[in-house]
Design a protein around this motif. Structure first.
Motif, PDB file in Angstrom:
ATOM      1  N   THR A 117       8.969  -4.005   7.385  1.00  0.00           N
ATOM      2  CA  THR A 117       7.563  -3.880   7.467  1.00  0.00           C
ATOM      3  C   THR A 117       6.911  -2.734   6.575  1.00  0.00           C
ATOM      4  O   THR A 117       5.880  -2.808   6.211  1.00  0.00           O
ATOM      5  CB  THR A 117       6.910  -3.846   8.832  1.00  0.00           C
ATOM      6  N   SER A 118       7.663  -1.791   6.724  1.00  0.00           N
ATOM      7  CA  SER A 118       7.440  -0.484   5.732  1.00  0.00           C
ATOM      8  C   SER A 118       8.562   0.474   5.558  1.00  0.00           C
ATOM      9  O   SER A 118       9.720   0.273   6.010  1.00  0.00           O
ATOM     10  CB  SER A 118       6.303   0.350   6.537  1.00  0.00           C
ATOM     11  N   ASN A 144      11.332   0.542   8.354  1.00  0.00           N
ATOM     12  CA  ASN A 144      11.014  -0.054   9.718  1.00  0.00           C
ATOM     13  C   ASN A 144      10.994  -1.459   9.496  1.00  0.00           C
ATOM     14  O   ASN A 144      10.789  -2.010   8.504  1.00  0.00           O
ATOM     15  CB  ASN A 144       9.501   0.617   9.719  1.00  0.00           C
ATOM     16  N   THR A 196       4.578   6.873   2.476  1.00  0.00           N
ATOM     17  CA  THR A 196       4.804   5.818   3.250  1.00  0.00           C
ATOM     18  C   THR A 196       4.445   4.299   2.445  1.00  0.00           C
ATOM     19  O   THR A 196       3.367   4.166   1.944  1.00  0.00           O
ATOM     20  CB  THR A 196       3.870   5.719   4.249  1.00  0.00           C
ATOM     21  N   THR A 224       3.789   0.477   2.806  1.00  0.00           N
ATOM     22  CA  THR A 224       3.209  -0.592   3.790  1.00  0.00           C
ATOM     23  C   THR A 224       3.227  -1.852   2.967  1.00  0.00           C
ATOM     24  O   THR A 224       2.242  -2.069   2.120  1.00  0.00           O
ATOM     25  CB  THR A 224       2.212  -0.049   4.711  1.00  0.00           C
ATOM     26  N   THR A 263       0.824  -1.185   0.066  1.00  0.00           N
ATOM     27  CA  THR A 263      -0.046  -0.004  -0.005  1.00  0.00           C
ATOM     28  C   THR A 263       0.919   1.254   0.109  1.00  0.00           C
ATOM     29  O   THR A 263       1.727   1.344   0.694  1.00  0.00           O
ATOM     30  CB  THR A 263      -1.047   0.107   1.271  1.00  0.00           C
ATOM     31  N   ASP A 317       2.240  -6.071   3.036  1.00  0.00           N
ATOM     32  CA  ASP A 317       0.807  -6.719   3.806  1.00  0.00           C
ATOM     33  C   ASP A 317       1.602  -7.669   4.985  1.00  0.00           C
ATOM     34  O   ASP A 317       1.089  -8.054   5.927  1.00  0.00           O
ATOM     35  CB  ASP A 317      -0.022  -7.513   2.914  1.00  0.00           C
TER      36      ASP A 317
END
Length: 228
Positions: free
Chosen positions: A174-175, A143, A117, A119, A81, A121
């Motif tokens: 994760t992101s 991150n 950002t 992100t 995303t 899943d």
């Protein structure tokens, strides 16, 4: 022979890398694709569609845009995303041109500072993207599942496309936050966002090493027999 450099070569200090194990930086898309053959790439389509008024772009996005075609579910690959705070005007766009191949994701103008950002899943092992001097200097924050984030300033210096790739020794990313520092015409501008949770391939042992280890084992066994 391909180019693969540690992130320290991209001006990331070794001290910021400890919590994520070994992090490798890539400056060449071909070498990244060689190491991560199962990577998925989002190329943002062949043409423009903007603004993305919701500030969110993913595989579920269903949105009519005022310029270009609609964005339909499935136009963006699964698993990721892209988002930015909602603003006004062309604050979040898929644009065409600008030295990129087909569409590219951007936020026009730097008078309204914002970041992108990304992100995932599920946690990923590696990711990368291409950019150019439309974004120029940017800060990137990675991150992880646990431990502190890694933040570093980087710069695209070429009018052509430059690849920036990042791989962790674990599947723990994760992101990502990408924040243009205002030196280019866009808050952010990127294309061919590539990501994978494929494990890092182990470094193969030299052909002679297994024989050498076997020899050490035989020597140790002989010594034990002599002692007994």
């Amino acid at each position: 022979m391909y180019i693969k450099t540690l992130l320290s070569a991209l001006a990331i200090s070794a001290g910021t890398l400890a919590q994520a194990g070994t992090i490798t930086g890539y400056t060449d898309l071909t070498s990244f694709a060689t190491d991560f053959s199962s990577a998925v790439t989002e190329d943002f389509g062949p043409s423009s569609a903007f603004p993305i008024s919701t500030g969110v772009l993913n595989s579920a996005t269903s949105l009519a845009t005022s310029s270009g075609g609609p964005i339909n579910p499935g136009d963006i690959v699964d698993g990721v995303t892209f988002s930015t705070p909602v603003g006004t005007g062309n604050f979040f766009n898929i644009d065409g041109g600008g030295g990129f191949n087909g569409g590219f994701l951007d936020s026009l103008g730097t008078s309204d500072p914002r970041d992108l950002t990304v992100t995932f899943d599920v946690a990923q092992t590696a990711f990368g993207f291409v950019t150019n001097t439309l974004m120029s200097a940017f800060d990137i924050t990675i991150n992880f599942v646990s431990g502190p984030s890694v933040t570093q300033s980087l710069t695209a210096t070429s009018g052509g496309l430059e690849f920036f790739g990042f791989a962790s020794s674990a599947t723990d990313i994760t992101s990502v936050v990408i924040d243009g520092t205002g030196s280019g015409a866009f808050n952010f501008a990127l294309d061919d966002f590539t990501f994978t949770n494929q494990p890092v391939a182990p470094v193969p042992l030299p052909a002679s090493l297994p024989l050498l280890l076997a020899g050490f084992g035989a020597i140790a066994l002989t010594r034990r027999r002599q002692k007994s």
